[in-house]
Scaffold this active site. Structure first.
Site, PDB file in Angstrom:
ATOM      1  N   HIS A  39       5.891 -45.135 -22.759  1.00 52.44           N
ATOM      2  CA  HIS A  39       5.517 -43.913 -23.479  1.00 52.44           C
ATOM      3  C   HIS A  39       6.649 -43.484 -24.418  1.00 52.44           C
ATOM      4  O   HIS A  39       6.406 -43.077 -25.557  1.00 52.44           O
ATOM      5  CB  HIS A  39       5.260 -42.769 -22.492  1.00 52.44           C
ATOM      6  CG  HIS A  39       4.114 -42.980 -21.557  1.00 52.44           C
ATOM      7  ND1 HIS A  39       4.280 -43.197 -20.219  1.00 52.44           N
ATOM      8  CD2 HIS A  39       2.771 -43.010 -21.754  1.00 52.44           C
ATOM      9  CE1 HIS A  39       3.117 -43.329 -19.626  1.00 52.44           C
ATOM     10  NE2 HIS A  39       2.168 -43.234 -20.548  1.00 52.44           N
ATOM     11  N   ARG A 190       0.655 -46.589 -13.259  1.00 52.03           N
ATOM     12  CA  ARG A 190       0.100 -47.062 -11.981  1.00 52.03           C
ATOM     13  C   ARG A 190       1.099 -47.910 -11.192  1.00 52.03           C
ATOM     14  O   ARG A 190       0.929 -48.072  -9.987  1.00 52.03           O
ATOM     15  CB  ARG A 190      -1.161 -47.895 -12.221  1.00 52.03           C
ATOM     16  CG  ARG A 190      -2.331 -47.057 -12.665  1.00 52.03           C
ATOM     17  CD  ARG A 190      -3.424 -47.940 -13.231  1.00 52.03           C
ATOM     18  NE  ARG A 190      -4.370 -47.157 -13.990  1.00 52.03           N
ATOM     19  CZ  ARG A 190      -5.520 -46.717 -13.524  1.00 52.03           C
ATOM     20  NH1 ARG A 190      -5.883 -47.017 -12.308  1.00 52.03           N
ATOM     21  NH2 ARG A 190      -6.318 -45.992 -14.271  1.00 52.03           N
TER      22      ARG A 190
HETATM   23  P1  AMP Z   1      -1.475 -43.509 -20.547  1.00 51.79           P
HETATM   24  O1  AMP Z   1      -0.608 -42.366 -20.149  1.00 51.79           O
HETATM   25  O2  AMP Z   1      -1.477 -44.626 -19.581  1.00 51.79           O
HETATM   26  O3  AMP Z   1      -2.849 -43.058 -20.973  1.00 51.79           O
HETATM   27  O4  AMP Z   1      -0.803 -44.127 -21.848  1.00 51.79           O
HETATM   28  C1  AMP Z   1      -0.531 -43.352 -22.978  1.00 51.79           C
HETATM   29  C2  AMP Z   1      -0.197 -44.262 -24.121  1.00 51.79           C
HETATM   30  O5  AMP Z   1       0.941 -45.047 -23.794  1.00 51.79           O
HETATM   31  C3  AMP Z   1      -1.337 -45.253 -24.442  1.00 51.79           C
HETATM   32  O6  AMP Z   1      -1.440 -45.371 -25.844  1.00 51.79           O
HETATM   33  C4  AMP Z   1      -0.872 -46.511 -23.802  1.00 51.79           C
HETATM   34  O7  AMP Z   1      -1.387 -47.668 -24.418  1.00 51.79           O
HETATM   35  C5  AMP Z   1       0.631 -46.413 -24.021  1.00 51.79           C
HETATM   36  N1  AMP Z   1       1.337 -47.249 -23.065  1.00 51.79           N
HETATM   37  C6  AMP Z   1       1.169 -47.294 -21.722  1.00 51.79           C
HETATM   38  N2  AMP Z   1       1.948 -48.247 -21.177  1.00 51.79           N
HETATM   39  C7  AMP Z   1       2.626 -48.818 -22.205  1.00 51.79           C
HETATM   40  C8  AMP Z   1       3.598 -49.868 -22.295  1.00 51.79           C
HETATM   41  N3  AMP Z   1       4.020 -50.522 -21.218  1.00 51.79           N
HETATM   42  N4  AMP Z   1       4.065 -50.199 -23.515  1.00 51.79           N
HETATM   43  C9  AMP Z   1       3.649 -49.531 -24.631  1.00 51.79           C
HETATM   44  N5  AMP Z   1       2.740 -48.529 -24.608  1.00 51.79           N
HETATM   45  C10 AMP Z   1       2.244 -48.184 -23.413  1.00 51.79           C
END
Ligand code: AMP
Length: 279
Positions: A39, A190
């Protein structure tokens, strides 16, 4: 208009953003919290390209087709704020459900076609409707010029690009590289639910993806996927899907194309992990 700030509704966020003589250029980074370096990489990119970065933290009930998954989703707001408060031009918004989905909801449902029926679409019915809806409304209320999303969730990224084009939201969708740990495991909120042993076993995901990338041009789709599955099955993880598709349309893989992606979803104990690799 500098200094880290936190808001709990869009009204006060907008008043703050409109305070100055000139409306700042806003970069939006939507998240569900439990923030990690993945993030942060989106936020740092957004900081380079905008005056102010709005990070939303909202565990979106509409995108969880499984209520247990929604309940178990990690929520650590204090930690999240502690991670972000070093950034001077970052503003966090933690809205309530009624604020994101008001009675007078600005979203009109769009068709997602193939994106909603294959891979993630097949295994998580309704998930991408929820994603398109929430991202539309977050954009609607925060008015960004650009919004940043991770390639880690590549099908989600395609859904969002499709939603932005269909609803004509004036926002540039920026795709950001997947951040991995030193062993290749894609960072994910996760992962917090995995113990050390399971964490190690989950490395089979990246190993499987790397095998596909290295072999598909020579062995072809069928044989590569067969061998990749055999490699994967030596682990204790349970495979949900492993497939190669076009990275924009999620239509069939074409050998000659340079825009294919291999996507995987697997359960590590009860934790569902997804990842992909561009081919
Ligand atoms: P989430 O909180 O899982 O909904 O993720 C929020 C944003 O962070 C989304 O655009 C995800 O694709 C991005 N994201 C999550 N994990 C990663 C990662 N390991 N590398 C780059 N972006 C990520």
């Amino acid at each position: 208009m500098t200094g880290f700030r936190t808001f709990y509704d869009f009204g006060s966020l907008r008043s703050f953003l409109n305070e100055g003589a000139k409306v700042p250029q806003i970069g939006l980074v939507p998240t569900m919290g439990a923030l990690h370096i993945g993030h942060v990489s989106l936020i740092e990119r957004a900081l380079k390209e905008n005056d102010i970065v709005v990070v939303t933290i909202f565990v979106n009930p509409k995108q969880f087709n499984n209520p247990i998954d929604l309940e178990k989703y990690p929520r650590v707001p204090e930690k999240d704020l502690a991670l972000l408060n070093v950034y001077d031009r970052v503003v966090v918004c933690i809205p309530q459900v009624n604020d994101v989905y008001p009675e007078n909801d600005p979203y009109e449902k769009i068709e997602l076609g193939l994106l909603d029926t294959v891979l993630e679409g097949e295994f998580r019915p309704g998930h991408f409707d929820g994603v398109a809806h929430v991202v539309h409304n977050l954009m609607f209320y925060t008015k960004p010029s650009k919004a940043y999303f991770g390639l880690k969730d590549i099908q989600q990224l395609s859904v969002i690009k499709h939603m932005v084009a269909s609803t004509k939201r004036p926002v540039d969708v920026v795709a950001c590289q997947t951040v991995r740990d030193a062993h290749g495991l894609a960072l994910s909120s996760r992962n917090l639910l995995l113990n050390e042993a399971k964490h190690k076993e989950a490395l089979i995901i990246y190993k499987t993806l790397s095998f596909v990338k290295s072999n598909i041009k020579v062995l072809g789709k069928e044989e590569t996927l067969k061998q990749a599955q055999a490699i994967f099955n030596q682990s204790s993880l349970e495979l949900e899907y492993l497939d190669v598709v076009n990275q924009t349309t999620f239509g069939p893989y074409k050998k000659e194309g340079d825009d294919n992606v291999c996507c995987i979803s697997a359960f590590c104990e009860k934790v569902r992990l997804i990842d992909n690799i561009l081919l």
